[in-house]
Design an enzyme around this catalytic site. Structure first.
Site: not given
Length: 252
Positions: A43, A45, A18, A70, A50, A114, A228-229, A205-206, A7
């Site tokens: 994803h 949004r 920036r 997503e 992002h 999130t 991703g994170h 997720h996580d 992700n």
């Protein structure tokens, strides 16, 4: 082997801090693919905090691996809050134009930091069913973001989903704590239900290099994880290529 989809939302978030195109989302996608990633996830949004709409089209043009987009299928068109960034045409319109290999439908709202829960299909199933049918007619595989609740998973199959993506936040939170095994059992039961009704199983997720191996070895028939994170943080520490290889070792 379970597929690894990277992700790229956090790469885009860094870029958006920036007024620049650096770091490049497409360049990072290419590097992830070269290092062995099986897919790319984004994803977009409505506030384009992002991933931007333009990123989705840029990635669709260059990707040689599976593309997973997503988002909330009910997200409407929205004017861009940023100068020089294209308007958001609505999530479903993005999918109609790009037709990615997979679309993961997520019940997130604009105010959420999130994604933090799965669909309640007793409430939203009737609205989702025609959307799922449209996506499948477009040749797009449909995955629903779900909590590990067997009854809800059976409903996902009933309204036409091809796969579910289990929301693994609760597992990650419990990992290493006394409730770890009890929480993990919920995901094992959910994976068994998915297998029983004929749904493919994704997760995300996580998940990270500490908790992924146990999860992968515990649940049945895990087809894909989206990371991703943690990937972004690990890539800073380890280097991107070494990071991808470390995740692939967990998934072998």
């Amino acid at each position: 082997m379970t597929a690894l989809s990277i992700n790229l939302n956090k790469i885009a978030l860094i870029r958006n801090s920036r007024d620049t195109e650096y770091p490049s989302v497409t360049m990072h996608a290419a590097r992830c693919i070269a290092a062995g990633a099986h897919g790319i996830t984004v994803h977009p949004r409505p506030d384009q905090r992002h991933i931007r709409v333009s990123d989705c089209f840029d990635l669709a043009e260059m990707l040689s691996v599976e593309f997973n987009i997503e988002g909330n299928p009910f997200a409407p068109a929205m004017k861009s809050p940023r100068r020089g960034v294209s308007d958001y045409p609505g999530f479903m319109e993005i999918i109609r134009q790009i037709r990615p290999a997979q679309c993961t439908l997520v019940p997130d709202g604009d105010a959420q930091l999130t994604s933090d829960h799965g669909f309640n299909l007793q409430r939203d199933g009737d609205r989702l069913a025609p959307i799922i049918a449209e996506l499948k007619n477009l040749g797009v595989r449909v995955s629903l973001f779900m909590d590990p609740e067997p009854e809800q998973i059976r409903l996902a199959k009933a309204i036409g989903a091809d796969r579910i993506e289990l929301y693994t936040g609760p597992y990650a939170e419990a990992f290493g704590a006394k409730q770890q095994n009890a929480v993990l059992q919920r995901f094992i039961d959910a994976s068994n239900t998915a297998g029983e009704v004929g749904l493919g199983l994704n997760a995300g997720h996580d998940l990270n290099l500490h908790n992924l191996l146990l999860f992968k070895n515990s649940v049945n028939q895990l087809l894909e994880v989206s990371i991703g994170h943690a990937f972004t943080v690990d890539a800073i520490e380890m280097g991107l290529d070494a990071c991808i290889k470390a995740y692939l070792r967990c998934l072998q």
